[in-house]
Design an enzyme around this catalytic site. Sequence first.
Site, PDB file in Angstrom:
ATOM      1  N   TYR A 121      46.507  13.537  16.268  1.00  0.00           N
ATOM      2  CA  TYR A 121      47.899  13.450  16.723  1.00  0.00           C
ATOM      3  C   TYR A 121      48.449  14.836  17.032  1.00  0.00           C
ATOM      4  O   TYR A 121      49.027  15.075  18.093  1.00  0.00           O
ATOM      5  CB  TYR A 121      48.766  12.767  15.670  1.00  0.00           C
ATOM      6  CG  TYR A 121      50.248  12.906  15.925  1.00  0.00           C
ATOM      7  CD1 TYR A 121      50.853  12.236  16.976  1.00  0.00           C
ATOM      8  CD2 TYR A 121      51.042  13.737  15.133  1.00  0.00           C
ATOM      9  CE1 TYR A 121      52.217  12.367  17.233  1.00  0.00           C
ATOM     10  CE2 TYR A 121      52.398  13.878  15.374  1.00  0.00           C
ATOM     11  CZ  TYR A 121      52.970  13.192  16.426  1.00  0.00           C
ATOM     12  OH  TYR A 121      54.316  13.335  16.675  1.00  0.00           O
ATOM     13  N   LYS A 138      49.718  16.683  20.749  1.00  0.00           N
ATOM     14  CA  LYS A 138      50.998  17.333  21.011  1.00  0.00           C
ATOM     15  C   LYS A 138      50.797  18.750  21.543  1.00  0.00           C
ATOM     16  O   LYS A 138      51.468  19.174  22.489  1.00  0.00           O
ATOM     17  CB  LYS A 138      51.852  17.348  19.742  1.00  0.00           C
ATOM     18  CG  LYS A 138      52.390  15.984  19.351  1.00  0.00           C
ATOM     19  CD  LYS A 138      53.224  15.385  20.464  1.00  0.00           C
ATOM     20  CE  LYS A 138      53.863  14.066  20.086  1.00  0.00           C
ATOM     21  NZ  LYS A 138      54.675  13.481  21.186  1.00  0.00           N
ATOM     22  N   SER A 185      55.854  18.383  18.211  1.00  0.00           N
ATOM     23  CA  SER A 185      55.895  18.156  16.770  1.00  0.00           C
ATOM     24  C   SER A 185      55.478  19.402  16.011  1.00  0.00           C
ATOM     25  O   SER A 185      54.648  20.194  16.484  1.00  0.00           O
ATOM     26  CB  SER A 185      54.954  16.995  16.412  1.00  0.00           C
ATOM     27  OG  SER A 185      54.746  16.914  15.018  1.00  0.00           O
TER      28      SER A 185
END
Length: 333
Positions: free
Chosen positions: A148, A152, A124
């Site tokens: 988050y 990644k 991402s």
Amino acid sequence: MATLVTGGAGYIGSHTVVALHEAGRDVVILDDFSNAPRLAVDAIRSLTRSDLPVEEGDAGDPQVLDAVFGRHRIGSVIHFAARKSVAESVRDPLGYYRSNLGSVMALAAAAVERDVERLVFSSSATVYGSTSALPVTEDSPTVPESPYGETKLMGERILADTAAVSEMSVISLRYFNPVGAHPSGLIGEDPSGEPANLVPRIMEVVAGRRDRLEVFGADYSTVDGTAVRDYVHVMDLAEGHVAALDTDMDPASSRVYNLGTGSGTTVLQVLAAASETIGSPIPYEMAERRPGDIEASWADCTRARDELGWQARRDLAQMLRDHWNFVRRQSLS
């Protein structure tokens, strides 16, 4: 040899499964259906083949992976399965680290043990944070601003380190903001629970499932005060994953690529374009910024163009038309 697609019933995964099938590849889906409707399988099969193999289970469970690899001849893997809300990750960091990194490690171990040649990781643009000059290149600083984003970036590093001591090659695709749906309207973004992304929330307003759109943040240093993102059609992203499988790479190597359009659009600009697509105004109200959100981000995709032969081909108008087509079709079914 088939391609195993974890999270293959989800939004980007389902479109990638269709793109892989259209490219002549055999596919096996693994999904636990925690954030994807089981009805998506019927739609995927209608666009691919009626007997497309679908396995239900957690991609982070070694026993599940043992069974899947035992039943199918897997030559490559695309790993989508993950929790993916920035705001939720701020509220539940341990849950995100446990789920997202657990699945990366379990899948990497299984892939190396089974001599998988290529693993493509769904990463991402959140790995970059807000400190990078724009447009963002793959060499820009990686400073995630949410758990988050950290999962990644850590997932990329785990896989790169794993590739370095194996015969597997790894590609991490840092994509920006997926929008749109398959042109058939049969598959699209249909999250379980409260949608975190902008366009699904806009479509909920249009469909009458919420009164108005909350626009998070009106005081950014942008042309209209709202956040800027690089919106890319989900079918362009899907084709990027096929390109990542097809490109030549040496074993024991890893690469990262941005997938986006190379231009940014504000929230209010997306809202205006959606109103034009729908043919009526969409009510909205301004709200406070959400924790973990950044001001602006858009991609430099030169590396993907030069090395993968990939570039986005669909514009924002087509993204919104296809997304609205999916929503309308769902409301009629």
